[in-house]
Design an enzyme around this catalytic site. Structure first.
Site, mmCIF file in Angstrom:
data_model
loop_
_atom_site.group_PDB
_atom_site.id
_atom_site.type_symbol
_atom_site.label_atom_id
_atom_site.label_comp_id
_atom_site.label_asym_id
_atom_site.label_seq_id
_atom_site.Cartn_x
_atom_site.Cartn_y
_atom_site.Cartn_z
ATOM 1 N N LYS A 138 0.836 -1.212 0.000
ATOM 2 C CA LYS A 138 0.000 0.000 0.000
ATOM 3 C C LYS A 138 0.867 1.256 0.000
ATOM 4 O O LYS A 138 0.623 2.186 -0.773
ATOM 5 C CB LYS A 138 -0.897 0.009 1.243
ATOM 6 C CG LYS A 138 -1.623 1.326 1.445
ATOM 7 C CD LYS A 138 -2.490 1.332 2.675
ATOM 8 C CE LYS A 138 -1.805 1.786 3.939
ATOM 9 N NZ LYS A 138 -1.569 3.235 4.052
ATOM 10 N N ASN A 139 1.884 1.276 0.868
ATOM 11 C CA ASN A 139 2.657 2.508 1.027
ATOM 12 C C ASN A 139 3.591 2.807 -0.142
ATOM 13 O O ASN A 139 4.211 3.867 -0.187
ATOM 14 C CB ASN A 139 3.459 2.471 2.333
ATOM 15 C CG ASN A 139 2.572 2.725 3.535
ATOM 16 O OD1 ASN A 139 1.377 2.975 3.392
ATOM 17 N ND2 ASN A 139 3.154 2.665 4.726
ATOM 18 N N ARG A 160 -4.178 11.043 4.376
ATOM 19 C CA ARG A 160 -3.061 11.975 4.485
ATOM 20 C C ARG A 160 -2.137 11.951 3.269
ATOM 21 O O ARG A 160 -1.646 12.986 2.834
ATOM 22 C CB ARG A 160 -2.233 11.637 5.707
ATOM 23 C CG ARG A 160 -2.726 12.211 6.980
ATOM 24 C CD ARG A 160 -1.679 11.951 8.050
ATOM 25 N NE ARG A 160 -0.398 12.543 7.683
ATOM 26 C CZ ARG A 160 -0.067 13.783 7.952
ATOM 27 N NH1 ARG A 160 -0.881 14.565 8.594
ATOM 28 N NH2 ARG A 160 1.117 14.258 7.581
ATOM 29 N N CYS A 216 -5.140 13.482 13.088
ATOM 30 C CA CYS A 216 -4.958 12.067 12.781
ATOM 31 C C CYS A 216 -4.848 11.298 14.071
ATOM 32 O O CYS A 216 -4.320 11.797 15.057
ATOM 33 C CB CYS A 216 -3.681 11.894 11.972
ATOM 34 S SG CYS A 216 -3.211 10.192 11.793
ATOM 35 N N ARG A 221 1.244 14.641 13.337
ATOM 36 C CA ARG A 221 1.705 14.435 11.966
ATOM 37 C C ARG A 221 1.708 15.714 11.140
ATOM 38 O O ARG A 221 0.922 15.880 10.200
ATOM 39 C CB ARG A 221 0.852 13.362 11.272
ATOM 40 C CG ARG A 221 1.022 12.003 11.921
ATOM 41 C CD ARG A 221 0.236 10.936 11.240
ATOM 42 N NE ARG A 221 0.975 10.294 10.170
ATOM 43 C CZ ARG A 221 0.514 9.242 9.504
ATOM 44 N NH1 ARG A 221 -0.664 8.756 9.773
ATOM 45 N NH2 ARG A 221 1.230 8.686 8.553
ATOM 46 N N PRO A 222 2.583 16.652 11.466
ATOM 47 C CA PRO A 222 2.621 17.915 10.719
ATOM 48 C C PRO A 222 3.200 17.742 9.309
ATOM 49 O O PRO A 222 3.693 16.663 8.960
ATOM 50 C CB PRO A 222 3.547 18.782 11.573
ATOM 51 C CG PRO A 222 4.410 17.819 12.317
ATOM 52 C CD PRO A 222 3.611 16.573 12.507
ATOM 53 N N VAL A 223 3.127 18.821 8.520
ATOM 54 C CA VAL A 223 3.693 18.766 7.160
ATOM 55 C C VAL A 223 4.801 19.814 6.987
ATOM 56 O O VAL A 223 5.189 20.134 5.876
ATOM 57 C CB VAL A 223 2.609 18.963 6.069
ATOM 58 C CG1 VAL A 223 1.684 17.761 5.998
ATOM 59 C CG2 VAL A 223 1.826 20.243 6.289
ATOM 60 N N ASP A 224 5.306 20.349 8.118
ATOM 61 C CA ASP A 224 6.312 21.411 8.029
ATOM 62 C C ASP A 224 7.540 21.004 7.210
ATOM 63 O O ASP A 224 8.076 21.799 6.429
ATOM 64 C CB ASP A 224 6.729 21.864 9.445
ATOM 65 C CG ASP A 224 7.240 20.700 10.303
ATOM 66 O OD1 ASP A 224 6.678 19.590 10.181
ATOM 67 O OD2 ASP A 224 8.176 20.894 11.089
ATOM 68 N N ILE A 256 8.659 6.977 16.634
ATOM 69 C CA ILE A 256 8.300 7.677 15.391
ATOM 70 C C ILE A 256 7.080 8.568 15.593
ATOM 71 O O ILE A 256 7.087 9.738 15.205
ATOM 72 C CB ILE A 256 8.028 6.679 14.235
ATOM 73 C CG1 ILE A 256 9.179 5.666 14.099
ATOM 74 C CG2 ILE A 256 7.788 7.414 12.920
ATOM 75 C CD1 ILE A 256 10.498 6.219 13.653
HETATM 76 C C1 UD1 Z 1 4.573 6.989 6.235
HETATM 77 C C2 UD1 Z 1 3.674 5.787 6.101
HETATM 78 C C3 UD1 Z 1 3.187 5.319 7.477
HETATM 79 C C4 UD1 Z 1 4.386 5.076 8.395
HETATM 80 C C5 UD1 Z 1 5.304 6.290 8.422
HETATM 81 C C6 UD1 Z 1 6.587 6.070 9.201
HETATM 82 C C7 UD1 Z 1 2.619 5.997 3.944
HETATM 83 C C8 UD1 Z 1 1.375 6.220 3.160
HETATM 84 N N1 UD1 Z 1 2.540 6.102 5.265
HETATM 85 O O1 UD1 Z 1 3.791 8.043 6.798
HETATM 86 O O2 UD1 Z 1 2.457 4.102 7.305
HETATM 87 O O3 UD1 Z 1 3.921 4.835 9.708
HETATM 88 O O4 UD1 Z 1 5.671 6.673 7.076
HETATM 89 O O5 UD1 Z 1 7.283 4.996 8.683
HETATM 90 O O6 UD1 Z 1 3.645 5.691 3.393
HETATM 91 N N2 UD1 Z 1 7.013 14.692 10.555
HETATM 92 C C9 UD1 Z 1 7.188 16.021 10.895
HETATM 93 N N3 UD1 Z 1 6.997 16.960 9.905
HETATM 94 C C10 UD1 Z 1 6.683 16.633 8.631
HETATM 95 C C11 UD1 Z 1 6.517 15.266 8.300
HETATM 96 C C12 UD1 Z 1 6.700 14.314 9.289
HETATM 97 O O7 UD1 Z 1 7.476 16.365 12.042
HETATM 98 O O8 UD1 Z 1 6.536 17.546 7.800
HETATM 99 C C13 UD1 Z 1 7.197 13.655 11.616
HETATM 100 C C14 UD1 Z 1 5.927 12.857 11.869
HETATM 101 O O9 UD1 Z 1 5.077 13.526 12.759
HETATM 102 C C15 UD1 Z 1 6.503 11.598 12.455
HETATM 103 C C16 UD1 Z 1 7.824 11.419 11.676
HETATM 104 O O10 UD1 Z 1 8.124 12.702 11.146
HETATM 105 O O11 UD1 Z 1 6.804 11.787 13.808
HETATM 106 C C17 UD1 Z 1 7.763 10.414 10.551
HETATM 107 O O12 UD1 Z 1 6.658 10.706 9.710
HETATM 108 P P1 UD1 Z 1 6.659 10.345 8.148
HETATM 109 O O13 UD1 Z 1 7.793 9.417 7.868
HETATM 110 O O14 UD1 Z 1 6.610 11.606 7.370
HETATM 111 O O15 UD1 Z 1 5.282 9.570 8.003
HETATM 112 P P2 UD1 Z 1 4.326 9.550 6.741
HETATM 113 O O16 UD1 Z 1 5.102 9.754 5.499
HETATM 114 O O17 UD1 Z 1 3.146 10.427 6.995
#
Ligand code: UD1
Length: 429
Positions: free
Chosen positions: A22-23, A102, A126, A131-134, A338
Site C-alpha cells: 500500500k505505502n 493523508r 490524525c 503528523r505535521p507537514v512542516d 516515530i
Molecule cells: C509513512 C507511512 C506510514 C508510516 C510512516 C513512518 C505511507 C502512506 N505512510 O507516513 O504508514 O507509519 O511513514 O514509517 O507511506 N514529521 C514532521 N513533519 C513533517 C513530516 C513528518 O514532524 O513535515 C514527523 C511525523 O510527525 C513523524 C515522523 O516525522 O513523527 C515520521 O513521519 P513520516 O515518515 O513523514 O510519516 P508519513 O510519510 O506520513
C-alpha cells in the site's frame, strides 16, 4: 458498519499470498502526475485507500483505469492500473478528499512540477499523533516554491519553475522524501536530499522514477542526488510486496502457533521484524517462495524493541508486536519513537485481558496465560489488525468494530486468515 467476529484458539497452517505494498502504491500513483504519458503499475492491491486515491486523481483530471479480472488470472493476483495524467485540469486538492487520506497531500509536489502551482488542503488531525507537514513544505521552499497558508489550504507557487536545491531533513520523513524526490525529478538543476528516508517504498518510487527518465543516484541510501530533467516519460512498474502485511501475518502465526508460508514476502524488507520473531522463539525460514513462519509448542519469549526508521523495527508493526507480547512468558518493553500517541490499541488489548502499562513513549507488557474474547474498537489501520492478532489467540468470540480501518490497508484479510484455519467472519450490518 461491518464488524469482524473471530473465535480464537486454533493454530494457523497453510499459505498466505502477500499483496503489493500500500505505502508504495499510493506515492507511485501520485507520481503518475509527473508525466503526460501513461504509467502502468502492476501488483496493485485491492484496497479502499487505492480507490480513494483514484478519486483524488480523477479530481485533477487524471484517467485511472483498473484492469478487470480475467478468467486466467489467479484470484489473489494484484491488479494492473493504467494512469494517464495527460491533462491536469485542476490544481486544487480539496479538504473533503485530502482529510480522508493523508498521503494525498503529496500531490502537492507533482502539481507544482507540472503546473507551477498547487492548492492543497492541510490534512488535518490524525489518530496517531499530530503528523505535521512542516518538513514537506520546507523541502518545497528549498526548491524555490513560495508557500502561503490560506483558509486551511497550502497555496504553493513556483512561477519560474522548480529550482534544484539542498534539502536536509532534521527528522527522517517518508512523505517528505517522496515529495522532495518527485519535485526534484523535474526541477531545474541538481538537488541533494540529506537524511532521506530509506524505507523500501521510497526506493520503489525512486526506481520507478528512474524508469520514467529521472536521474537519481544514491537510491537506498540517506543521501539522494537528483539531476532534474525537463520531462518524464511513461513506464511500467511492479509494486514491491507489502512488508507490513507480511510482518503482520508473521506475528499472527507466532501468536497462534502453526506453520505458514508467506508467499512472495521478501526477508530483506523486514529483517528487523524477523530478528525479533527469532528472539521470541519463532522459527523463520526464507526461500525463493517467501518466508515460512513456524511455532510449535514453544512459548513466546519476551523482547525489548524500539521503533526506528528503516532498517530498524517499523512503527507500522509496533501494535502487532505488542499483541504478540501480551502472551509472552515474561515482561516485554516496546518504545515508540516515530509517532507520539501511537498507543491507542493499548486500551483495547486490555479489554481482552492484556496487562500493559504506559510511561510516555514506552509500553511495558506483562505476558498473561490467557486472553478472553470481547467487543473491541479499532482506531487506526495497524491498531485494528493488532486486535485481530490478539483475538486469534483469545478464548471465545471477539468482535472487531470499525472494520473500515482494516479495509484501508489489508486486502481480503478474513479470507487469507480463514484459509489457514482461522475462525473469522465478516458480519455486515
Ligand atoms: C509513512 C507511512 C506510514 C508510516 C510512516 C513512518 C505511507 C502512506 N505512510 O507516513 O504508514 O507509519 O511513514 O514509517 O507511506 N514529521 C514532521 N513533519 C513533517 C513530516 C513528518 O514532524 O513535515 C514527523 C511525523 O510527525 C513523524 C515522523 O516525522 O513523527 C515520521 O513521519 P513520516 O515518515 O513523514 O510519516 P508519513 O510519510 O506520513
Amino acid at each position: 458498519m461491518d464488524r469482524i467476529r473471530i473465535t480464537g484458539g486454533g493454530p494457523l497452517n497453510g499459505t498466505i499470498p502477500i499483496s503489493g505494498a500500500k505505502n508504495a502504491t499510493l506515492p507511485l500513483m501520485i507520481a503518475s502526475l509527473l508525466t503526460e504519458e501513461t504509467l502502468i503499475l502492476d501488483n496493485v492491491p485491492h484496497l479502499a485507500d487505492v480507490v480513494q486515491l483514484q478519486r483524488i486523481l480523477n479530481n485533477h483530471g487524471v484517467d485511472v483505469m483498473l484492469s478487470g479480472k480475467r478468467a486466467h488470472t489467479a484470484e489473489n493476483a494484484g491488479q494492473t492500473v493504467k494512469i494517464s495524467a495527460a491533462n491536469i485540469v485542476d490544481t486544487t486538492a480539496p479538504y473533503e478528499l485530502v482529510s480522508k487520506m493523508r498521503a494525498s497531500f503529496w500531490v502537492l509536489a507533482p502539481l507544482l512540477a507540472r503546473k507551477g502551482e498547487a492548492r492543497v488542503s492541510l490534512p488535518g488531525g490524525c489518530a496517531i499523533g499530530t503528523r505535521p507537514v512542516d518538513l514537506l513544505l520546507m523541502a518545497m521552499e528549498k526548491l524555490g516554491v513560495n508557500i502561503e497558508i490560506e483558509a486551511g489550504y497550502v497555496v504553493a507557487r513556483a512561477p519560474k519553475g522548480l529550482q534544484g536545491g539542498e534539502i536536509n531533513f532534521s527528522k527522517v520523513t517518508v512523505g517528505g522524501t517522496h515529495v522532495a524526490l518527485m519535485a526534484a525529478a523535474l526541477a531545474n538543476g541538481t538537488t541533494v536530499i540529506d537524511n532521506a528516508a530509506r524505507e523500501p517504498e521510497v526506493t520503489d518510487v525512486a526506481d520507478c522514477l528512474v524508469k520514467m527518465g529521472a536521474k537519481i543516484s544514491g537510491i537506498g541510501t540517506s543521501r539522494l542526488v537528483i539531476d532534474g530533467v525537463a520531462k518524464l516519460n511513461g513506464a511500467r512498474h511492479r509494486v514491491l510486496p507489502d512488508r507490513i502485511e507480511a510482518g503482520t501475518y508473521a506475528f499472527a502465526v507466532a501468536m497462534t502457533g502453526g506453520d505458514v508460508l508467506l508467499e512472495g514476502a521478501r526477508p530483506d524488507l523486514l529483517q528487523s521484524a524477523l530478528d525479533v520473531l527469532v528472539e521470541a522463539g519463532v522459527k523463520v525460514t526464507s526461500s525463493n517462495e517467501g518466508i515460512r513462519i513456524q511455532r510449535n509448542g514453544a512459548g513466546i519469549a519476551p523482547v525489548r524493541v524500539t521503533t526506528e526508521p528503516f532498517p530498524g523495527f517499523p512503527t507500522d508493526l509496533q501494535a502487532q508486536l505488542m499483541a504478540l507480547m501480551t502472551r509472552a512468558k515474561g515482561t516485554s518493553q516496546i518504545t515508540e519513537t516515530i509517532f507520539e500517541n501511537r498507543f491507542m490499541h493499548v486500551q483495547e488489548l486490555a479489554r481482552l485481558g492484556a496487562r500493559i502499562s504506559l510511561d510516555g513513549q514506552m509500553a511495558t507488557i506483562e505476558g498473561v496465560d490467557k486472553l478472553k474474547g470481547a467487543p473491541v474498537m479499532a482506531t487506526d489501520l495497524r491498531a485494528s489488525v493488532s486486535l485481530v492478532i490478539a483475538a486469534l489467540a483469545a478464548e471465545g468470540d471477539t468482535y472487531v468494530n470499525r472494520v473500515y480501518h482494516l479495509d484501508r490497508g489489508f486486502e481480503r484479510l478474513e479470507e487469507k486468515l480463514g484459509r489457514c484455519g482461522a475462525q473469522i467472519e465478516r458480519l455486515s450490518s
